[in-house]
Design an enzyme around this catalytic site. Structure first.
Site, PDB file in Angstrom:
ATOM      1  N   ASN A  10     -59.295  24.312 -92.074  1.00  0.00           N
ATOM      2  CA  ASN A  10     -59.003  24.950 -90.783  1.00  0.00           C
ATOM      3  C   ASN A  10     -58.775  26.433 -91.066  1.00  0.00           C
ATOM      4  OD1 ASN A  10     -58.023  25.847 -88.351  1.00  0.00           O
ATOM      5  ND2 ASN A  10     -56.055  24.792 -88.524  1.00  0.00           N
ATOM      6  N   LYS A  12     -58.328  28.780 -88.951  1.00  0.00           N
ATOM      7  CA  LYS A  12     -57.431  29.441 -87.985  1.00  0.00           C
ATOM      8  C   LYS A  12     -58.060  30.772 -87.533  1.00  0.00           C
ATOM      9  CE  LYS A  12     -53.667  27.205 -90.372  1.00  0.00           C
ATOM     10  NZ  LYS A  12     -52.243  27.106 -90.549  1.00  0.00           N
ATOM     11  N   HIS A  93     -53.264  21.029 -82.487  1.00  0.00           N
ATOM     12  CA  HIS A  93     -52.660  21.653 -83.673  1.00  0.00           C
ATOM     13  C   HIS A  93     -51.287  22.226 -83.317  1.00  0.00           C
ATOM     14  CE1 HIS A  93     -51.988  24.324 -87.067  1.00  0.00           C
ATOM     15  NE2 HIS A  93     -52.880  23.581 -87.722  1.00  0.00           N
ATOM     16  N   GLU A  95     -49.856  24.870 -84.137  1.00  0.00           N
ATOM     17  CA  GLU A  95     -49.820  26.300 -83.763  1.00  0.00           C
ATOM     18  C   GLU A  95     -50.198  26.489 -82.298  1.00  0.00           C
ATOM     19  OE1 GLU A  95     -52.198  27.702 -87.021  1.00  0.00           O
ATOM     20  OE2 GLU A  95     -50.510  27.323 -88.376  1.00  0.00           O
ATOM     21  N   GLU A 163     -49.209  16.347 -89.625  1.00  0.00           N
ATOM     22  CA  GLU A 163     -48.892  17.672 -90.163  1.00  0.00           C
ATOM     23  C   GLU A 163     -47.459  18.055 -89.788  1.00  0.00           C
ATOM     24  OE1 GLU A 163     -52.695  20.137 -90.859  1.00  0.00           O
ATOM     25  OE2 GLU A 163     -52.008  20.501 -88.830  1.00  0.00           O
ATOM     26  N   GLY A 169     -48.236  26.139 -93.985  1.00  0.00           N
ATOM     27  CA  GLY A 169     -48.236  27.520 -94.445  1.00  0.00           C
ATOM     28  C   GLY A 169     -46.958  27.945 -95.160  1.00  0.00           C
ATOM     29  N   SER A 208     -49.593  22.623 -96.431  1.00  0.00           N
ATOM     30  CA  SER A 208     -49.466  23.164 -97.783  1.00  0.00           C
ATOM     31  C   SER A 208     -50.145  22.316 -98.856  1.00  0.00           C
ATOM     32  CB  SER A 208     -47.992  23.406 -98.119  1.00  0.00           C
ATOM     33  OG  SER A 208     -47.452  24.389 -97.249  1.00  0.00           O
TER      34      SER A 208
HETATM   35  C1  PEP Z   1     -52.924  23.613 -90.969  1.00  0.00           C
HETATM   36  O1  PEP Z   1     -52.765  24.650 -90.354  1.00  0.00           O
HETATM   37  O2  PEP Z   1     -53.468  22.657 -90.434  1.00  0.00           O
HETATM   38  C2  PEP Z   1     -52.430  23.555 -92.329  1.00  0.00           C
HETATM   39  C3  PEP Z   1     -52.297  22.396 -92.890  1.00  0.00           C
HETATM   40  O3  PEP Z   1     -52.126  24.765 -92.931  1.00  0.00           O
HETATM   41  P1  PEP Z   1     -51.693  24.989 -94.468  1.00  0.00           P
HETATM   42  O4  PEP Z   1     -52.603  24.137 -95.321  1.00  0.00           O
HETATM   43  O5  PEP Z   1     -51.894  26.454 -94.689  1.00  0.00           O
HETATM   44  O6  PEP Z   1     -50.275  24.557 -94.585  1.00  0.00           O
END
Ligand code: PEP
Length: 248
Positions: A10, A12, A93, A95, A163, A169, A208
């Protein structure tokens, strides 16, 4: 039931036409890992160029509108992203839940809209840190699944991604036991909602994931792949995750 591992990126609000060069090495890694499905969700402006550049990897959108068309300035429909080469979209998601105030009902409507247009769907769920600290992680995830998973979901087009918001992040991840526990609960909830079809639905872990921790996370029961943000932006960081999935 055996479910193929899926490693999905992803990007973003990152990337550019120049950054699409990263996809070349990702395709090579995907070709070298025939047992793993690889997908990358990119900003809407890059879907067409990415799909044209790497037909061998699933290119997707990061979001779609819940309506097929209409007076929704600045929004993009599932039909639009499908037309330029997206084969899937992420919906729900965290975000978008945090920044745009999207709800689980919105995620449900977006998943249904995407499916109407023939897109596969990765639907995200996950608790905040405050919810986990209050001992509510399981209930939050169960409620999100109940409100957002369409009745006709099955593994042919639908994937769930767990998630935890506090892991996105941040470089922090739940313990393997915590991941396994939520994935088992998510699978049980899916079974209540869609019956035996739940066995075919992949449940990804996201938050992460890196080349260093991917193998242990992907070996957890009921973890069928990873949704990867930051580490999907370069082949140097994403390819080791694909390789880890191939080795699990
Ligand atoms: C995400 O935004 O779906 C995600 C898992 O981000 P990250 O891997 O950077 O934690």
């Amino acid at each position: 039931m055996t479910r193929r591992k899926l490693v999905a990126g992803n990007w973003k609000m990152n990337g550019s036409l120049a950054a699409l060069g990263e996809l070349d090495a990702i395709v090579a890694a995907a070709d070298a890992a025939p047992g793993v499905d690889v997908a990358v969700a990119v900003p809407a402006t890059l879907i067409g160029p990415a799909a044209a550049r790497v037909p061998g990897v699933a290119i997707g959108a990061e979001d779609v509108h819940e309506r097929d068309a209409g007076a929704h300035t600045g929004c993009i429909s599932a039909a639009m992203v499908a037309e330029v080469g997206a084969s899937f979209t992420i919906v729900g998601h965290s975000e978008r839940r945090a920044d745009q105030g999207e709800t689980s009902q919105d995620a449900w409507a977006k998943a249904a809209a995407a499916h109407r247009q023939g897109l596969n769907v990765i639907l995200c769920c996950g608790e905040t840190e405050a919810e986990r600290n209050a001992g509510r992680a399981e209930r939050v995830v169960q409620a999100q699944i109940e409100k957002s998973v369409p009745d006709n979901a099955d593994g042919s087009w639908f994937t769930l991604a767990y998630e935890p918001r506090w892991a996105i992040g941040t470089g922090r991840t739940p313990t393997l036991e915590e991941i396994g526990s939520i994935h088992a609960i998510a699978r049980a909830k899916l079974r209540m909602l869609i019956g035996d079809a739940a066995d075919g639905v992949r449940i990804l872990y996201g938050g992460s994931v890196t080349g260093e921790n991917a193998a242990t996370i992907l070996a957890v029961d009921d973890v069928d792949g990873a949704l990867v943000g930051g580490a999907s932006l370069t082949a140097a960081k994403f390819v080791p995750i694909i390789e880890a999935a191939a080795g699990v």
